[in-house]
Design a protein around this motif. Structure first.
Motif, PDB file in Angstrom:
ATOM      1  N   ALA A 117       0.810  -1.218   0.000  1.00 50.26           N
ATOM      2  CA  ALA A 117       0.000   0.000   0.000  1.00 50.26           C
ATOM      3  C   ALA A 117       0.844   1.270   0.000  1.00 50.26           C
ATOM      4  O   ALA A 117       0.469   2.268  -0.624  1.00 50.26           O
ATOM      5  CB  ALA A 117      -0.931  -0.015   1.207  1.00 50.26           C
ATOM      6  N   HIS A 118       1.984   1.246   0.687  1.00 57.84           N
ATOM      7  CA  HIS A 118       2.791   2.466   0.797  1.00 57.84           C
ATOM      8  C   HIS A 118       3.732   2.661  -0.386  1.00 57.84           C
ATOM      9  O   HIS A 118       4.424   3.677  -0.464  1.00 57.84           O
ATOM     10  CB  HIS A 118       3.615   2.430   2.090  1.00 57.84           C
ATOM     11  CG  HIS A 118       4.665   1.358   2.105  1.00 57.84           C
ATOM     12  ND1 HIS A 118       4.380   0.055   2.475  1.00 57.84           N
ATOM     13  CD2 HIS A 118       5.985   1.375   1.770  1.00 57.84           C
ATOM     14  CE1 HIS A 118       5.492  -0.668   2.382  1.00 57.84           C
ATOM     15  NE2 HIS A 118       6.474   0.111   1.962  1.00 57.84           N
ATOM     16  N   GLN A 119       3.759   1.709  -1.312  1.00 54.08           N
ATOM     17  CA  GLN A 119       4.662   1.797  -2.455  1.00 54.08           C
ATOM     18  C   GLN A 119       3.973   2.451  -3.656  1.00 54.08           C
ATOM     19  O   GLN A 119       2.757   2.563  -3.711  1.00 54.08           O
ATOM     20  CB  GLN A 119       5.157   0.393  -2.828  1.00 54.08           C
ATOM     21  CG  GLN A 119       5.991  -0.253  -1.728  1.00 54.08           C
ATOM     22  CD  GLN A 119       6.415  -1.670  -2.067  1.00 54.08           C
ATOM     23  OE1 GLN A 119       5.632  -2.438  -2.631  1.00 54.08           O
ATOM     24  NE2 GLN A 119       7.638  -2.025  -1.710  1.00 54.08           N
ATOM     25  N   ALA A 120       4.784   2.874  -4.615  1.00 55.80           N
ATOM     26  CA  ALA A 120       4.231   3.477  -5.831  1.00 55.80           C
ATOM     27  C   ALA A 120       3.322   2.477  -6.539  1.00 55.80           C
ATOM     28  O   ALA A 120       3.645   1.288  -6.618  1.00 55.80           O
ATOM     29  CB  ALA A 120       5.367   3.915  -6.755  1.00 55.80           C
ATOM     30  N   PRO A 121       2.193   2.924  -7.045  1.00 52.36           N
ATOM     31  CA  PRO A 121       1.265   1.999  -7.707  1.00 52.36           C
ATOM     32  C   PRO A 121       1.806   1.534  -9.043  1.00 52.36           C
ATOM     33  O   PRO A 121       2.707   2.167  -9.621  1.00 52.36           O
ATOM     34  CB  PRO A 121       0.002   2.852  -7.898  1.00 52.36           C
ATOM     35  CG  PRO A 121       0.516   4.253  -8.000  1.00 52.36           C
ATOM     36  CD  PRO A 121       1.702   4.313  -7.070  1.00 52.36           C
ATOM     37  N   GLU A 144     -11.279   0.119  -5.867  1.00 49.82           N
ATOM     38  CA  GLU A 144      -9.995  -0.137  -5.210  1.00 49.82           C
ATOM     39  C   GLU A 144      -8.822   0.399  -6.029  1.00 49.82           C
ATOM     40  O   GLU A 144      -7.923   1.056  -5.493  1.00 49.82           O
ATOM     41  CB  GLU A 144      -9.822  -1.637  -4.966  1.00 49.82           C
ATOM     42  CG  GLU A 144     -10.779  -2.206  -3.935  1.00 49.82           C
ATOM     43  CD  GLU A 144     -10.753  -3.722  -3.875  1.00 49.82           C
ATOM     44  OE1 GLU A 144      -9.678  -4.302  -4.139  1.00 49.82           O
ATOM     45  OE2 GLU A 144     -11.794  -4.332  -3.587  1.00 49.82           O
ATOM     46  N   TYR A 145      -8.819   0.126  -7.312  1.00 44.36           N
ATOM     47  CA  TYR A 145      -7.698   0.552  -8.151  1.00 44.36           C
ATOM     48  C   TYR A 145      -7.622   2.077  -8.261  1.00 44.36           C
ATOM     49  O   TYR A 145      -6.529   2.651  -8.314  1.00 44.36           O
ATOM     50  CB  TYR A 145      -7.781  -0.080  -9.539  1.00 44.36           C
ATOM     51  CG  TYR A 145      -7.577  -1.583  -9.562  1.00 44.36           C
ATOM     52  CD1 TYR A 145      -6.893  -2.229  -8.536  1.00 44.36           C
ATOM     53  CD2 TYR A 145      -8.047  -2.365 -10.613  1.00 44.36           C
ATOM     54  CE1 TYR A 145      -6.691  -3.607  -8.557  1.00 44.36           C
ATOM     55  CE2 TYR A 145      -7.845  -3.744 -10.655  1.00 44.36           C
ATOM     56  CZ  TYR A 145      -7.178  -4.355  -9.613  1.00 44.36           C
ATOM     57  OH  TYR A 145      -6.968  -5.717  -9.639  1.00 44.36           O
ATOM     58  N   SER A 146      -8.770   2.739  -8.281  1.00 46.53           N
ATOM     59  CA  SER A 146      -8.745   4.204  -8.311  1.00 46.53           C
ATOM     60  C   SER A 146      -8.238   4.760  -6.984  1.00 46.53           C
ATOM     61  O   SER A 146      -7.479   5.735  -6.957  1.00 46.53           O
ATOM     62  CB  SER A 146     -10.134   4.768  -8.634  1.00 46.53           C
ATOM     63  OG  SER A 146     -11.073   4.423  -7.637  1.00 46.53           O
ATOM     64  N   ALA A 147      -8.619   4.120  -5.871  1.00 44.57           N
ATOM     65  CA  ALA A 147      -8.137   4.562  -4.554  1.00 44.57           C
ATOM     66  C   ALA A 147      -6.624   4.399  -4.423  1.00 44.57           C
ATOM     67  O   ALA A 147      -5.972   5.119  -3.655  1.00 44.57           O
ATOM     68  CB  ALA A 147      -8.849   3.784  -3.447  1.00 44.57           C
ATOM     69  N   LEU A 148      -6.071   3.448  -5.177  1.00 43.75           N
ATOM     70  CA  LEU A 148      -4.626   3.213  -5.156  1.00 43.75           C
ATOM     71  C   LEU A 148      -3.867   4.140  -6.112  1.00 43.75           C
ATOM     72  O   LEU A 148      -2.644   4.056  -6.234  1.00 43.75           O
ATOM     73  CB  LEU A 148      -4.328   1.754  -5.528  1.00 43.75           C
ATOM     74  CG  LEU A 148      -4.711   0.709  -4.485  1.00 43.75           C
ATOM     75  CD1 LEU A 148      -4.623  -0.683  -5.073  1.00 43.75           C
ATOM     76  CD2 LEU A 148      -3.812   0.826  -3.262  1.00 43.75           C
ATOM     77  N   ASP A 149      -4.600   5.019  -6.802  1.00 38.87           N
ATOM     78  CA  ASP A 149      -4.001   5.954  -7.770  1.00 38.87           C
ATOM     79  C   ASP A 149      -3.340   5.236  -8.947  1.00 38.87           C
ATOM     80  O   ASP A 149      -2.325   5.707  -9.480  1.00 38.87           O
ATOM     81  CB  ASP A 149      -2.982   6.884  -7.091  1.00 38.87           C
ATOM     82  CG  ASP A 149      -3.646   7.912  -6.193  1.00 38.87           C
ATOM     83  OD1 ASP A 149      -4.806   8.273  -6.475  1.00 38.87           O
ATOM     84  OD2 ASP A 149      -3.012   8.341  -5.215  1.00 38.87           O
ATOM     85  N   ILE A 167      -9.418   5.904 -17.040  1.00 36.50           N
ATOM     86  CA  ILE A 167      -8.304   6.834 -16.843  1.00 36.50           C
ATOM     87  C   ILE A 167      -8.562   7.638 -15.576  1.00 36.50           C
ATOM     88  O   ILE A 167      -9.642   8.212 -15.399  1.00 36.50           O
ATOM     89  CB  ILE A 167      -8.155   7.785 -18.047  1.00 36.50           C
ATOM     90  CG1 ILE A 167      -8.069   6.996 -19.356  1.00 36.50           C
ATOM     91  CG2 ILE A 167      -6.943   8.699 -17.863  1.00 36.50           C
ATOM     92  CD1 ILE A 167      -6.931   6.007 -19.410  1.00 36.50           C
ATOM     93  N   LEU A 168      -7.561   7.688 -14.713  1.00 38.93           N
ATOM     94  CA  LEU A 168      -7.711   8.386 -13.430  1.00 38.93           C
ATOM     95  C   LEU A 168      -7.633   9.894 -13.643  1.00 38.93           C
ATOM     96  O   LEU A 168      -6.650  10.414 -14.172  1.00 38.93           O
ATOM     97  CB  LEU A 168      -6.616   7.935 -12.466  1.00 38.93           C
ATOM     98  CG  LEU A 168      -6.821   8.266 -10.992  1.00 38.93           C
ATOM     99  CD1 LEU A 168      -8.015   7.503 -10.427  1.00 38.93           C
ATOM    100  CD2 LEU A 168      -5.559   7.932 -10.192  1.00 38.93           C
ATOM    101  N   GLU A 169      -8.683  10.584 -13.229  1.00 41.22           N
ATOM    102  CA  GLU A 169      -8.715  12.044 -13.287  1.00 41.22           C
ATOM    103  C   GLU A 169      -9.261  12.563 -11.960  1.00 41.22           C
ATOM    104  O   GLU A 169     -10.404  12.280 -11.605  1.00 41.22           O
ATOM    105  CB  GLU A 169      -9.590  12.525 -14.450  1.00 41.22           C
ATOM    106  CG  GLU A 169      -9.021  12.191 -15.823  1.00 41.22           C
ATOM    107  CD  GLU A 169      -9.880  12.715 -16.959  1.00 41.22           C
ATOM    108  OE1 GLU A 169     -10.840  13.467 -16.670  1.00 41.22           O
ATOM    109  OE2 GLU A 169      -9.610  12.375 -18.124  1.00 41.22           O
TER     110      GLU A 169
END
Length: 204
Positions: A117-121, A144-149, A167-169
């Motif tokens: 969780a603390h690592q880069a996605p 979940e995937y959006s919450a992980l950025d 796409i995350l916006e």
């Protein structure tokens, strides 16, 4: 070895596991498990089409990575992602395909292949939808995937014959659906020249 998630997931353990217990869990079989709210869920063997799509897309992404000279790699069914559900972190997804940096991949040489969780996605994740995973892929994992950025999430759906690129916006996915001969648009792989049909037929 279990090679997909096309089939009913089966909860195994009566007692809930912590995330740390999950990382070291071994039942002596080759079965792969996701952890969902502390419960082991077996990943069932996929159909031939399911597996062909995963292999085709993984090959295409690795080729695009190589052509672009990126220090990334695409891995299928081998990298876990610690995910949030509510305020808890006792969930671990194993996407059908995960694109991550070579540094992240090398960092897993001597430990469990899980992005914590603390690592880069990861750069991008892909799920191939099956009848038993529709709700998870379109709803739970979308959240979940959006919450992980995770900047980009593909849902390849051979049931509806569509490919959805999320796409995350501003912390939320914006979904675009592609069908037939429409060329998919991927900000992560802008030079990728694939149609929805090619992906769904695993030919191109």
């Amino acid at each position: 070895m279990m090679d997909g998630k096309d089939g009913a997931g089966m909860t195994i353990a009566a007692r809930k596991l912590t995330f740390e217990e999950y990382l070291s869990y071994d039942d002596g079989t080759d079965t792969r498990y996701e952890l969902v709210n502390g419960e082991l869920v077996a990943m069932s063997l996929g159909t031939g089409r399911h597996g062909k799509i995963i292999k085709f897309v993984d090959d295409q992404l690795n080729r695009a990575i190589q052509q672009s000279g990126l220090d990334w790699t695409s891995q299928r069914l081998t990298v876990g992602v610690q995910s949030p559900r509510g305020y808890r972190w006792d969930t671990c997804r194993i996407p059908d395909i995960t694109v991550l940096t070579l540094e992240q991949w090398s960092d897993m040489d001597d430990r469990e292949a899980v992005i914590l969780a603390h690592q880069a996605p990861p750069k991008l994740v892909v799920e191939v939808v099956s009848p038993s995973t529709q709700t998870e892929d379109y709803r739970a994992k979308w959240v979940e995937y959006s919450a992980l950025d995770i900047a980009e999430y593909w849902m390849i759906d051979p049931i509806q014959n569509i490919v959805t690129i999320c796409i995350l916006e501003q912390g939320r996915y914006q979904d675009t659906i592609f069908r037939g001969k429409e060329r998919i648009i991927s900000p992560t792989f802008p030079r990728l020249n694939l149609t929805a049909e090619q992906i769904l037929k695993a030919e191109g």
